[in-house]
Design a protein around this motif. Structure first.
Motif, mmCIF file in Angstrom:
data_model
loop_
_atom_site.group_PDB
_atom_site.id
_atom_site.type_symbol
_atom_site.label_atom_id
_atom_site.label_comp_id
_atom_site.label_asym_id
_atom_site.label_seq_id
_atom_site.Cartn_x
_atom_site.Cartn_y
_atom_site.Cartn_z
ATOM 1 N N SER A 30 173.587 31.341 24.788
ATOM 2 C CA SER A 30 172.675 32.169 23.993
ATOM 3 C C SER A 30 171.217 31.733 24.097
ATOM 4 O O SER A 30 170.325 32.425 23.607
ATOM 5 N N TYR A 53 167.492 36.085 26.762
ATOM 6 C CA TYR A 53 168.521 35.391 25.993
ATOM 7 C C TYR A 53 168.910 36.132 24.721
ATOM 8 O O TYR A 53 170.066 36.133 24.322
ATOM 9 N N ASP A 54 167.902 36.838 24.144
ATOM 10 C CA ASP A 54 168.149 37.511 22.868
ATOM 11 C C ASP A 54 168.298 39.021 23.029
ATOM 12 O O ASP A 54 168.218 39.767 22.052
ATOM 13 N N ASN A 74 176.569 37.268 23.167
ATOM 14 C CA ASN A 74 176.395 35.829 23.000
ATOM 15 C C ASN A 74 177.538 35.190 22.216
ATOM 16 O O ASN A 74 177.802 33.997 22.364
ATOM 17 N N ASN A 77 179.945 34.435 24.923
ATOM 18 C CA ASN A 77 179.393 33.739 26.098
ATOM 19 C C ASN A 77 179.590 34.552 27.377
ATOM 20 O O ASN A 77 179.927 34.009 28.439
#
Lengths: 113, 112
Positions: A30, A53-54, A74, A77
């Protein structure tokens, strides 16, 4: 250990769809942006798509824009690549990579009638 | 899009001898944040790519010091000081400064 494992490849007819997955382990998934990169048989590397990532931003190669969608979960994963309106020229080994530092082994997509 | 042009396309090197690969970009890879996002990757036969050098000259952990990267702006070079058998493969440059990201066409290194 740090690992990326792709899956979901296969043989699909032109115009068809496929969803690739990439499961990450051994690092904090994440926290990192993720890429898809492909390699047609006997050819060089082609960057396909990136997601932050977000999930705040996504970027695509012109060759796949409007047909492919990158996404991530996230909590699992896992990175995804939804591919639609597939063409023969999309035939390739598809890799997921974290910052071009960590790479999976790739999953093969073949578009053929 | 930024075009990355590598030369030569292939290289045949005697073990223990040096090798050099060039990469030129169609526009400057200097980012407004002060970094230059330029990488060298190695792909050994039958394997996934591996990043050797990031931000022009920084070696990844575990990469032998016989590999070095240099350059700025639009011109970059990868040097192998003494080629070893395990260095056989295809080397790619790539830029991460401008979207879409782009790779060079690759340079195949073989042992003479």
């Amino acid at each position: 250990q740090v690992q990326l494992v792709e899956s979901g490849g296969g043989v699909v007819q032109p115009g068809g769809s496929l969803r690739l997955s990439c499961v990450a382990s051994g690092f904090t998934f994440s926290n990192y942006g993720m890429h898809w990169v492909r390699q047609a048989p006997g050819k060089g590397l082609e960057w396909v798509a990136f997601i932050r990532y977000d999930r705040s931003s996504e970027y695509y190669a012109d060759s796949v824009k409007g047909r492919f969608t990158i996404s991530r979960d996230n909590s699992k994963n896992t990175l995804y690549l939804q591919m639609t309106s597939l063409r023969a020229e999309d035939t390739a080994l598809y890799y997921c990579t974290m910052a071009f530092d960590i790479w999976g082994q790739g999953t093969m997509v073949t578009v053929s009638s | 899009d930024v075009v990355m042009t590598q030369s030569p396309l292939s290289l045949s090197v005697t073990l223990g001898q040096p090798a050099s690969i060039s990469c030129r970009s169609s526009q400057s890879l200097a980012h407004s944040d002060g970094n230059t996002y330029f990488n060298w990757l190695q792909q050994r036969p039958g394997q996934s790519p591996r990043r050797l050098i990031y931000k022009v000259s920084n070696r990844e952990s575990g990469v032998p010091d016989r590999f070095s990267g240099s350059g700025s702006g639009t011109d970059f070079t990868l040097k192998i000081s003494r080629v070893e058998a395990e260095d056989v493969g295809v080397y790619y440059c790539m830029q991460g400064t401008h979207w879409p990201l782009t790779f060079g066409g690759g340079t195949k290194v073989e042992i003479k």
